[in-house]
Design an enzyme around this catalytic site. Structure first.
Site, PDB file in Angstrom:
ATOM      1  N   ARG A 187      53.641  46.721  49.420  1.00 27.08           N
ATOM      2  CA  ARG A 187      53.602  45.984  48.155  1.00 27.08           C
ATOM      3  C   ARG A 187      52.372  46.323  47.330  1.00 27.08           C
ATOM      4  O   ARG A 187      52.203  45.820  46.237  1.00 27.08           O
ATOM      5  CB  ARG A 187      53.564  44.504  48.518  1.00 27.08           C
ATOM      6  CG  ARG A 187      54.087  43.612  47.474  1.00 27.08           C
ATOM      7  CD  ARG A 187      55.354  43.032  47.963  1.00 27.08           C
ATOM      8  NE  ARG A 187      55.684  41.776  47.383  1.00 27.08           N
ATOM      9  CZ  ARG A 187      56.776  41.100  47.721  1.00 27.08           C
ATOM     10  NH1 ARG A 187      57.583  41.562  48.626  1.00 27.08           N
ATOM     11  NH2 ARG A 187      57.048  39.984  47.148  1.00 27.08           N
ATOM     12  N   ARG A 194      63.876  27.755  46.911  1.00 23.46           N
ATOM     13  CA  ARG A 194      62.551  28.117  47.416  1.00 23.46           C
ATOM     14  C   ARG A 194      61.477  27.476  46.548  1.00 23.46           C
ATOM     15  O   ARG A 194      61.644  27.372  45.337  1.00 23.46           O
ATOM     16  CB  ARG A 194      62.391  29.642  47.367  1.00 23.46           C
ATOM     17  CG  ARG A 194      62.702  30.293  48.695  1.00 23.46           C
ATOM     18  CD  ARG A 194      62.804  31.766  48.636  1.00 23.46           C
ATOM     19  NE  ARG A 194      61.695  32.462  47.988  1.00 23.46           N
ATOM     20  CZ  ARG A 194      61.611  33.789  47.901  1.00 23.46           C
ATOM     21  NH1 ARG A 194      62.566  34.534  48.418  1.00 23.46           N
ATOM     22  NH2 ARG A 194      60.604  34.372  47.295  1.00 23.46           N
ATOM     23  N   LYS A 223      66.657  42.591  46.500  1.00 25.68           N
ATOM     24  CA  LYS A 223      66.283  43.253  47.766  1.00 25.68           C
ATOM     25  C   LYS A 223      66.920  42.567  48.972  1.00 25.68           C
ATOM     26  O   LYS A 223      67.502  43.220  49.829  1.00 25.68           O
ATOM     27  CB  LYS A 223      64.766  43.200  47.995  1.00 25.68           C
ATOM     28  CG  LYS A 223      63.919  43.959  47.026  1.00 25.68           C
ATOM     29  CD  LYS A 223      62.451  43.969  47.453  1.00 25.68           C
ATOM     30  CE  LYS A 223      61.816  42.608  47.615  1.00 25.68           C
ATOM     31  NZ  LYS A 223      61.788  41.770  46.405  1.00 25.68           N
TER      32      LYS A 223
HETATM   33  P1  AP5 Z   1      67.541  38.262  46.136  1.00 27.45           P
HETATM   34  O1  AP5 Z   1      68.357  39.230  46.904  1.00 27.45           O
HETATM   35  O2  AP5 Z   1      67.160  36.981  46.803  1.00 27.45           O
HETATM   36  O3  AP5 Z   1      66.270  38.986  45.486  1.00 27.45           O
HETATM   37  P2  AP5 Z   1      64.949  39.539  46.146  1.00 27.45           P
HETATM   38  O4  AP5 Z   1      64.652  40.833  45.495  1.00 27.45           O
HETATM   39  O5  AP5 Z   1      65.040  39.517  47.641  1.00 27.45           O
HETATM   40  O6  AP5 Z   1      63.956  38.439  45.584  1.00 27.45           O
HETATM   41  P3  AP5 Z   1      62.719  37.710  46.189  1.00 27.45           P
HETATM   42  O7  AP5 Z   1      62.380  36.623  45.216  1.00 27.45           O
HETATM   43  O8  AP5 Z   1      62.962  37.279  47.610  1.00 27.45           O
HETATM   44  O9  AP5 Z   1      61.648  38.803  46.130  1.00 27.45           O
HETATM   45  P4  AP5 Z   1      60.157  38.587  46.117  1.00 27.45           P
HETATM   46  O10 AP5 Z   1      59.679  39.964  46.312  1.00 27.45           O
HETATM   47  O11 AP5 Z   1      59.607  37.856  44.962  1.00 27.45           O
HETATM   48  O12 AP5 Z   1      59.932  37.577  47.340  1.00 27.45           O
HETATM   49  P5  AP5 Z   1      59.632  37.821  48.867  1.00 27.45           P
HETATM   50  O13 AP5 Z   1      60.368  36.802  49.640  1.00 27.45           O
HETATM   51  O14 AP5 Z   1      59.747  39.244  49.245  1.00 27.45           O
HETATM   52  O15 AP5 Z   1      68.355  37.951  44.792  1.00 27.45           O
HETATM   53  C1  AP5 Z   1      67.844  37.031  43.856  1.00 27.45           C
HETATM   54  C2  AP5 Z   1      69.004  36.207  43.282  1.00 27.45           C
HETATM   55  O16 AP5 Z   1      69.845  37.062  42.504  1.00 27.45           O
HETATM   56  C3  AP5 Z   1      69.913  35.582  44.361  1.00 27.45           C
HETATM   57  O17 AP5 Z   1      70.335  34.333  43.912  1.00 27.45           O
HETATM   58  C4  AP5 Z   1      71.103  36.557  44.466  1.00 27.45           C
HETATM   59  O18 AP5 Z   1      72.271  35.901  44.854  1.00 27.45           O
HETATM   60  C5  AP5 Z   1      71.181  37.084  43.034  1.00 27.45           C
HETATM   61  N1  AP5 Z   1      71.623  38.475  42.915  1.00 27.45           N
HETATM   62  C6  AP5 Z   1      71.213  39.524  43.685  1.00 27.45           C
HETATM   63  N2  AP5 Z   1      71.771  40.678  43.243  1.00 27.45           N
HETATM   64  C7  AP5 Z   1      72.542  40.326  42.174  1.00 27.45           C
HETATM   65  C8  AP5 Z   1      73.369  41.080  41.277  1.00 27.45           C
HETATM   66  N3  AP5 Z   1      73.483  42.393  41.380  1.00 27.45           N
HETATM   67  N4  AP5 Z   1      73.997  40.403  40.285  1.00 27.45           N
HETATM   68  C9  AP5 Z   1      73.836  39.063  40.147  1.00 27.45           C
HETATM   69  N5  AP5 Z   1      73.094  38.294  40.973  1.00 27.45           N
HETATM   70  C10 AP5 Z   1      72.432  38.929  41.973  1.00 27.45           C
HETATM   71  O19 AP5 Z   1      58.066  37.482  48.889  1.00 27.45           O
HETATM   72  C11 AP5 Z   1      57.637  36.180  48.627  1.00 27.45           C
HETATM   73  C12 AP5 Z   1      56.117  36.114  48.668  1.00 27.45           C
HETATM   74  O20 AP5 Z   1      55.644  36.550  49.964  1.00 27.45           O
HETATM   75  C13 AP5 Z   1      55.380  37.015  47.679  1.00 27.45           C
HETATM   76  O21 AP5 Z   1      55.283  36.414  46.401  1.00 27.45           O
HETATM   77  C14 AP5 Z   1      54.024  37.166  48.366  1.00 27.45           C
HETATM   78  O22 AP5 Z   1      53.265  36.001  48.215  1.00 27.45           O
HETATM   79  C15 AP5 Z   1      54.414  37.266  49.841  1.00 27.45           C
HETATM   80  N6  AP5 Z   1      54.619  38.658  50.288  1.00 27.45           N
HETATM   81  C16 AP5 Z   1      55.804  39.244  50.618  1.00 27.45           C
HETATM   82  N7  AP5 Z   1      55.624  40.512  50.992  1.00 27.45           N
HETATM   83  C17 AP5 Z   1      54.293  40.758  50.902  1.00 27.45           C
HETATM   84  C18 AP5 Z   1      53.490  41.899  51.133  1.00 27.45           C
HETATM   85  N8  AP5 Z   1      54.011  43.084  51.540  1.00 27.45           N
HETATM   86  N9  AP5 Z   1      52.158  41.791  50.918  1.00 27.45           N
HETATM   87  C19 AP5 Z   1      51.594  40.636  50.538  1.00 27.45           C
HETATM   88  N10 AP5 Z   1      52.306  39.504  50.288  1.00 27.45           N
HETATM   89  C20 AP5 Z   1      53.647  39.564  50.463  1.00 27.45           C
END
Ligand code: AP5
Length: 220
Positions: free
Chosen positions: A89, A163, A14
């Site tokens: 979410r 992270r 994402k």
């Molecule tokens: P990346 O682009 O970083 O993936 P991502 O989908 O953004 O992953 P996140 O881990 O950030 O998502 P998440 O939903 O768990 O965490 P968030 O920060 O939103 O890519 C991942 C890796 O793969 C990178 O190394 C990249 O280079 C690589 N990559 C990407 N595409 C690729 C491809 N096609 N091929 C190969 N490699 C690739 O949320 C964190 C925390 O915040 C949650 O756990 C929760 O506690 C809280 N939170 C966030 N939003 C909410 C909400 N709406 N409500 C309540 N709590 C929330």
């Protein structure tokens, strides 16, 4: 230009896709993970609570996240659309968002599910490193996204870090939370005929191609 909502399991890409699309279409990137990580910089009760929930792999309370997102959407730079990464979410957030955009006369835009299998997503999370200065994200295990010089950001040269929630145990909880809370949001949008599903396990240029094709079709 329509707004884009990206729904996905953890580490499906994402953030990576959002950053590319934001530059390409000149839209602001609203990442709830980033908004929350910024909020943890405040050494107060709420900041500490958010940090604790994120490091456990749990969702942060709906009240906090809804208020952060709605305030951000009301900023002037969001008038012509935005990319929403990580929200809604759960179903409560999705229904709240429906009411909010109806009240503010905001277009629903495009909802895209980036689909990826658990093991593939886990590999990505274990290889992810991000820049401590500009936030650029890389992956040690991917030819497309590996940093050119180990440990340093391609863009600004600052140190790359991991992270705190990127480890195997917390990933398992985050993935289970996705299945229980967030997958029903994708089903909700699908039942309304609003959802596009794409395969996010393929190399980045192929993922991008699929999303760009949807955007072209929707904005024609
Ligand atoms: P990346 O682009 O970083 O993936 P991502 O989908 O953004 O992953 P996140 O881990 O950030 O998502 P998440 O939903 O768990 O965490 P968030 O920060 O939103 O890519 C991942 C890796 O793969 C990178 O190394 C990249 O280079 C690589 N990559 C990407 N595409 C690729 C491809 N096609 N091929 C190969 N490699 C690739 O949320 C964190 C925390 O915040 C949650 O756990 C929760 O506690 C809280 N939170 C966030 N939003 C909410 C909400 N709406 N409500 C309540 N709590 C929330």
């Amino acid at each position: 230009m329509k707004s884009i909502i990206l729904i996905a399991p953890p580490s499906a890409g994402k953030g990576t896709i959002s950053k590319i699309l934001c530059e390409e279409y000149r839209l602001p990137h609203i990442s709830t993970g980033d908004l929350l990580r910024n909020a943890t910089l405040n050494d107060d009760e709420q900041g500490n609570y958010i940090k604790q929930q994120m490091n456990l792999g749990n969702l942060v309370s709906d009240d906090i996240i809804i208020s952060l997102v709605e305030n951000r959407i009301m900023d002037n730079d969001c008038t012509n659309g935005y990319i929403l990464d990580g929200f809604p979410r759960n179903l409560k957030q999705a229904k709240h968002y429906d009411n909010f955009i109806a009240k503010k006369n905001i277009n629903m835009g495009i909802v895209v599910l980036l689909d990826i299998a658990r093991e593939e997503a886990k590999q990505r999370i274990l290889g992810r490193v991000s820049c401590s200065n500009c936030g650029a994200v890389f992956n040690l295990y991917s030819n497309d996204t590996r940093p050119r010089i180990a440990g340093l950001c391609d863009r600004c040269g600052a140190t790359l870090t991991r992270r705190e929630d990127d480890n195997s145990d917390v990933f398992d909880i985050r993935f289970s939370t996705y299945l229980k809370e967030t997958k029903p949001v994708a089903d909700y949008y699908e039942s309304k005929g609003l959802l596009y599903k794409i395969d996010s396990s393929v190399p980045l240029p192929k993922v991008l191609e699929q999303v760009e094709e949807i955007i072209r079709r929707e904005n024609d």
